[in-house]
Write an enzyme that holds these catalytic residues in place. Structure first.
Site, PDB file in Angstrom:
ATOM      1  N   TYR A  23       2.604   4.344  12.418  1.00 47.14           N
ATOM      2  CA  TYR A  23       2.904   5.534  11.614  1.00 47.14           C
ATOM      3  C   TYR A  23       1.700   6.493  11.563  1.00 47.14           C
ATOM      4  O   TYR A  23       1.858   7.676  11.287  1.00 47.14           O
ATOM      5  CB  TYR A  23       3.217   5.136  10.165  1.00 47.14           C
ATOM      6  CG  TYR A  23       4.593   4.594   9.887  1.00 47.14           C
ATOM      7  CD1 TYR A  23       5.481   4.260  10.914  1.00 47.14           C
ATOM      8  CD2 TYR A  23       5.013   4.413   8.568  1.00 47.14           C
ATOM      9  CE1 TYR A  23       6.748   3.753  10.620  1.00 47.14           C
ATOM     10  CE2 TYR A  23       6.269   3.918   8.264  1.00 47.14           C
ATOM     11  CZ  TYR A  23       7.132   3.583   9.291  1.00 47.14           C
ATOM     12  OH  TYR A  23       8.371   3.087   8.981  1.00 47.14           O
ATOM     13  N   GLY A  24       0.507   5.955  11.780  1.00 45.68           N
ATOM     14  CA  GLY A  24      -0.733   6.677  11.479  1.00 45.68           C
ATOM     15  C   GLY A  24      -0.988   7.951  12.268  1.00 45.68           C
ATOM     16  O   GLY A  24      -1.846   8.739  11.914  1.00 45.68           O
TER      17      GLY A  24
ATOM     18  N   ASN B  52      -1.544   1.676   3.751  1.00 42.29           N
ATOM     19  CA  ASN B  52      -2.315   2.797   3.193  1.00 42.29           C
ATOM     20  C   ASN B  52      -1.733   4.140   3.604  1.00 42.29           C
ATOM     21  O   ASN B  52      -1.741   5.089   2.824  1.00 42.29           O
ATOM     22  CB  ASN B  52      -3.769   2.710   3.667  1.00 42.29           C
ATOM     23  CG  ASN B  52      -4.485   1.508   3.082  1.00 42.29           C
ATOM     24  OD1 ASN B  52      -5.149   1.620   2.068  1.00 42.29           O
ATOM     25  ND2 ASN B  52      -4.330   0.353   3.697  1.00 42.29           N
ATOM     26  N   THR B  53      -1.248   4.217   4.839  1.00 41.60           N
ATOM     27  CA  THR B  53      -0.713   5.479   5.372  1.00 41.60           C
ATOM     28  C   THR B  53       0.490   5.938   4.535  1.00 41.60           C
ATOM     29  O   THR B  53       0.656   7.133   4.276  1.00 41.60           O
ATOM     30  CB  THR B  53      -0.320   5.279   6.850  1.00 41.60           C
ATOM     31  OG1 THR B  53      -1.468   4.790   7.549  1.00 41.60           O
ATOM     32  CG2 THR B  53       0.148   6.565   7.491  1.00 41.60           C
TER      33      THR B  53
ATOM     34  N   CYS C 292      -6.654   0.100   6.110  1.00 48.52           N
ATOM     35  CA  CYS C 292      -5.383  -0.011   6.830  1.00 48.52           C
ATOM     36  C   CYS C 292      -5.080  -1.494   6.858  1.00 48.52           C
ATOM     37  O   CYS C 292      -5.960  -2.303   7.181  1.00 48.52           O
ATOM     38  CB  CYS C 292      -5.495   0.534   8.255  1.00 48.52           C
ATOM     39  SG  CYS C 292      -4.045   0.148   9.262  1.00 48.52           S
ATOM     40  N   THR C 293      -3.842  -1.848   6.526  1.00 49.62           N
ATOM     41  CA  THR C 293      -3.524  -3.269   6.352  1.00 49.62           C
ATOM     42  C   THR C 293      -3.435  -4.035   7.675  1.00 49.62           C
ATOM     43  O   THR C 293      -3.340  -5.262   7.666  1.00 49.62           O
ATOM     44  CB  THR C 293      -2.227  -3.427   5.549  1.00 49.62           C
ATOM     45  OG1 THR C 293      -1.170  -2.719   6.222  1.00 49.62           O
ATOM     46  CG2 THR C 293      -2.389  -2.861   4.146  1.00 49.62           C
ATOM     47  N   HIS C 294      -3.450  -3.319   8.790  1.00 49.39           N
ATOM     48  CA  HIS C 294      -3.520  -4.006  10.085  1.00 49.39           C
ATOM     49  C   HIS C 294      -4.928  -4.557  10.370  1.00 49.39           C
ATOM     50  O   HIS C 294      -5.071  -5.488  11.151  1.00 49.39           O
ATOM     51  CB  HIS C 294      -3.148  -3.048  11.228  1.00 49.39           C
ATOM     52  CG  HIS C 294      -1.673  -2.822  11.399  1.00 49.39           C
ATOM     53  ND1 HIS C 294      -0.935  -2.068  10.526  1.00 49.39           N
ATOM     54  CD2 HIS C 294      -0.807  -3.256  12.359  1.00 49.39           C
ATOM     55  CE1 HIS C 294       0.331  -2.035  10.943  1.00 49.39           C
ATOM     56  NE2 HIS C 294       0.425  -2.745  12.050  1.00 49.39           N
TER      57      HIS C 294
HETATM   58  N1  DGL Z   1      -0.713  -0.689   8.173  1.00 46.30           N
HETATM   59  C1  DGL Z   1      -0.756   0.683   7.939  1.00 46.30           C
HETATM   60  C2  DGL Z   1      -1.811   1.169   6.998  1.00 46.30           C
HETATM   61  O1  DGL Z   1      -2.239   0.441   6.148  1.00 46.30           O
HETATM   62  C3  DGL Z   1      -0.261   1.680   8.926  1.00 46.30           C
HETATM   63  C4  DGL Z   1      -0.612   1.533  10.333  1.00 46.30           C
HETATM   64  C5  DGL Z   1       0.122   2.489  11.209  1.00 46.30           C
HETATM   65  O2  DGL Z   1       1.326   2.325  11.390  1.00 46.30           O
HETATM   66  O3  DGL Z   1      -0.506   3.411  11.751  1.00 46.30           O
HETATM   67  O4  DGL Z   1      -2.207   2.307   7.053  1.00 46.30           O
END
Ligand code: DGL
Length: 265
Positions: free
Chosen positions: A43-44, A75-76, A184-186
Site C-alpha cells: 500500500y505504501g 502504519n500506512t 511499518c509492521t513488515h
Molecule cells: N505494513 C504496513 C505498514 O505498517 C504497510 C506496508 C505496505 O503495504 O506498504 O505501513
C-alpha cells in the site's frame, strides 16, 4: 457489543502478523479475525484514495462478520486517521502506536530515526507525534520502499536485504540517530538484519507492544476483555494463501491459528 466477538486486525499483507503475535501474547483469551490484503500489497506507494477504498472493503467485511474492536496493524493505514476509518461502525478503532513515548524514553541524544513506507513518511505523522511531546527532539524519517516487497516474498536476510538496509540506514547513521523506530509492521521480519546494520550504539524499537497495550486498555475500560479460554486467530489473506502461510510460520504460534483465503468483492 458482545464480548465474545473477535478483535479485527488489518494490514496490507503479512506485516500485521508481527502485531498479531504481540496481541495474542498480551490478550491470550481473545479471538482474532485478521485480514492481510496480499492481493494488493504494498500500500505504501499507492494514493490515499486507493488505500481508503481498500480499507473500506476490509472494514466492511469485518463489520459483516462481527468484531468488537478493530486494530489497524499497519502504519500506512493508521496515518489516514482512525476517526475517518471508524466511519460510523459500531466497533472502535485502535491504530498503530507512533512510538513517540517509547522513542523519547530511550533516546539519549534526542535524534530519532523512523523507518517507514514512503506514504507514512510523507504524512509527517511520526515527527509530529514526537515533537508534540518534545519540541527539541529531531526526527529523521526514511522511506524504505524495497522492504515490503522483500518481506512479502519471504526474503528476510541475505544480499538483497542487506543492500536495501545499508542504503536506507546511511542517512540515519549520518544524522547520528541513537534510536530507530520500525514504523511499518513488515519491518520486524527483518529486524535482526536492521539491528546488525546499525550496530550497538543504536536501539531499534517496535511499537507493536504499545499498540497491543492500548488495545487491552480499551477492552478493559469498555468491559469487553475476555478473561477465560484460549484465544484463536482466524487469519485471512486476499491472495496467495500458501505463500502467506509459509511467512506466518516465522511469526505465529501455528497451533493457535487457522488460515484461509477470502475475496473482498
Ligand atoms: N505494513 C504496513 C505498514 O505498517 C504497510 C506496508 C505496505 O503495504 O506498504 O505501513
Amino acid at each position: 457489543m458482545d464480548k465474545n466477538l473477535p478483535v479485527g486486525v488489518i494490514d496490507s499483507g503479512v506485516g500485521g502478523l508481527s502485531v498479531l503475535k504481540v496481541l495474542q501474547k498480551m490478550l491470550p483469551h481473545e479471538d482474532f479475525l485478521y485480514i492481510g490484503d496480499t492481493a494488493r500489497t504494498p500500500y505504501g506507494q499507492r494514493t490515499e484514495a486507493e488505500i481508503r477504498a481498500f480499507v473500506r472493503e476490509m472494514t466492511d467485511y469485518l463489520n459483516n462478520a462481527g468484531i468488537k474492536l478493530l486494530v489497524i496493524a499497519c502504519n500506512t493505514i493508521t496515518v489516514l486517521g482512525t476517526e475517518s476509518i471508524k466511519n460510523g461502525y459500531a466497533f472502535d478503532v485502535v491504530g498503530m502506536s507512533k512510538g513517540a513515548e517509547l522513542a523519547l524514553g530511550t533516546t539519549k541524544n534526542k535524534k530519532i530515526g523512523v523507518m517507514a513506507t514512503p506514504f507514512t513518511v510523507a504524512s509527517g505523522a511520526h515527527k509530529a507525534a514526537v515533537n508534540v511531546l518534545d519540541a527539541d527532539a529531531e526526527v529523521f524519517a526514511q522511506g524504505c520502499p524495497a522492504f515490503v516487497p522483500l518481506v512479502e516474498s519471504g526474503v528476510f536476510e541475505g544480499e538483497p536485504v542487506a543492500k536495501a538496509i545499508a542504503e536506507y540506514a546511511a542517512p540515519l547513521k549520518a544524522a547520528g540517530v541513537d534510536v530507530v523506530l520500525l514504523s511499518c509492521t513488515h519491518f520486524p521480519f527483518i529486524r535482526p538484519a536492521i539491528e546488525a546494520e546499525f550496530g550497538e550504539g543504536v536501539t531499534v524499537l517496535d511499537p507493536a507492544e504499545a499498540t497491543a497495550l492500548q488495545s487491552r486498555l480499551y477492552l478493559e475500560r469498555a468491559g469487553l476483555l475476555k478473561l477465560r479460554g484460549t484465544g484463536h486467530a482466524d487469519v485471512c489473506f486476499t491472495a496467495e494463501l500458501e505463500r502467506a502461510k509459509a511467512i506466518a510460520e516465522h511469526m505465529l504460534d501455528m497451533d493457535r491459528c487457522s488460515f484461509r483465503q477470502i475475496s473482498l468483492k
